[in-house]
Write a protein that holds these residues in place. Sequence first.
Motif, PDB file in Angstrom:
ATOM      1  N   SER A  29      32.788  36.408  41.700  1.00 33.61           N
ATOM      2  CA  SER A  29      34.252  36.313  41.791  1.00 33.61           C
ATOM      3  C   SER A  29      34.672  36.207  43.252  1.00 33.61           C
ATOM      4  CB  SER A  29      34.925  37.535  41.161  1.00 33.61           C
ATOM      5  OG  SER A  29      34.550  37.645  39.827  1.00 33.61           O
ATOM      6  N   ARG A  33      36.510  32.914  44.973  1.00 38.31           N
ATOM      7  CA  ARG A  33      37.936  33.225  45.132  1.00 38.31           C
ATOM      8  C   ARG A  33      38.733  32.062  45.717  1.00 38.31           C
ATOM      9  NH1 ARG A  33      42.200  34.733  47.755  1.00 38.31           N
ATOM     10  NH2 ARG A  33      43.250  36.663  47.270  1.00 38.31           N
ATOM     11  N   PRO A 157      40.349  37.846  41.930  1.00 42.45           N
ATOM     12  CA  PRO A 157      39.632  39.105  41.665  1.00 42.45           C
ATOM     13  C   PRO A 157      40.493  40.338  41.968  1.00 42.45           C
ATOM     14  CG  PRO A 157      38.269  37.597  42.973  1.00 42.45           C
ATOM     15  CD  PRO A 157      39.615  36.959  42.843  1.00 42.45           C
ATOM     16  N   TYR A 189      34.658  38.309  32.667  1.00 46.29           N
ATOM     17  CA  TYR A 189      34.625  37.442  33.850  1.00 46.29           C
ATOM     18  C   TYR A 189      33.780  36.217  33.545  1.00 46.29           C
ATOM     19  CZ  TYR A 189      36.663  41.296  36.443  1.00 46.29           C
ATOM     20  OH  TYR A 189      37.510  42.276  36.866  1.00 46.29           O
ATOM     21  N   VAL A 200      36.415  30.922  39.166  1.00 47.53           N
ATOM     22  CA  VAL A 200      36.280  32.151  38.387  1.00 47.53           C
ATOM     23  C   VAL A 200      37.478  32.256  37.447  1.00 47.53           C
ATOM     24  CG1 VAL A 200      37.459  33.609  40.108  1.00 47.53           C
ATOM     25  CG2 VAL A 200      35.862  34.640  38.514  1.00 47.53           C
ATOM     26  N   ILE A 202      39.248  35.234  34.843  1.00 46.92           N
ATOM     27  CA  ILE A 202      39.234  36.589  34.291  1.00 46.92           C
ATOM     28  C   ILE A 202      40.069  36.605  33.016  1.00 46.92           C
ATOM     29  CG2 ILE A 202      39.724  39.025  34.756  1.00 46.92           C
ATOM     30  CD1 ILE A 202      39.848  38.187  37.791  1.00 46.92           C
TER      31      ILE A 202
END
Length: 246
Positions: A29, A33, A157, A189, A200, A202
């Motif tokens: 993550s 980012r 994140p 994740y 990434v 979530i």
Amino acid sequence: MRIRDVALPSSSVSSRYIEMSGASADAESARLRGAWQDDDLPQKQRELVDLQLADYRGGAAIDVFDVMVEALRGLPKGEGRTSVLEVGCSSGFYSEVFDIAGLGVNYAGADYSDAFIALARQKYPALRFDVEDATALRYADDAFDVVISGCCLLHIPEYEAAVAETARVARRYAVFHRTPVVLDQPNRYFRKLAYGVETVEIHFNEPQFLELLRTSGLELLKTWTLSEGPAAVPTQAVRTYLCRVT
Ligand SMILES: C[S@@+](CC[C@H](N)C(=O)[O-])C[C@H]1O[C@@H](n2cnc3c(N)ncnc32)[C@H](O)[C@@H]1O
């Protein structure tokens, strides 16, 4: 048109979901980012967005646009025109959505990508766009009547800081648009390709997410479900949350 058609056609936009866990989820993550700051993403996303805007202008129902417009249209009128900041605005296309819908708001956009903000300024030269990170906004407290967190938390994140910043700069309302949630398990994740770029994503445990909104000084007023249930992507629901600043 459903969200999957708009945001997740498997071939072009989001594909190759790989679940991550434990230390690798944290490390990956952090590594990914900045993925949305890739210089090629804005043009690729915009090609799809332009098709959607043309359909919308022609009267087609586009659920992600319709939900956002409904959320704003239902708000009580304050003094003068409502000021709206969209965080994670990409090329600022929601300004055009609001225009087509005749909302009459004062729109501003923020995104952490220089390339997205350059495209936004080119597309909408009369509007204000700033390069800003959602977790450390350089706006004053209560700077905008409404702050939209525009489907960006899932890529951040440190999403708790982004929620806190949204609440801080919002004077009256906050909208968390297109939030993927899971109901009965901890946050999940994923690594995935967005427009061919590794990012990434979530998926938030919903009870914890709602508690985060509450502890950030936001009262949930209304929820819209854009998709729900067994799906091609590993999530249980995608929702938009409208909150009042308490
Ligand atoms: C999926 S797009 C969302 C576009 C649009 N707001 C929507 O709702 O469809 C996510 C956007 O969030 C931006 N973003 C990702 N992380 C960010 C961060 N830390 N701060 C600000 N913007 C971020 C990306 O650059 C991208 O433009």
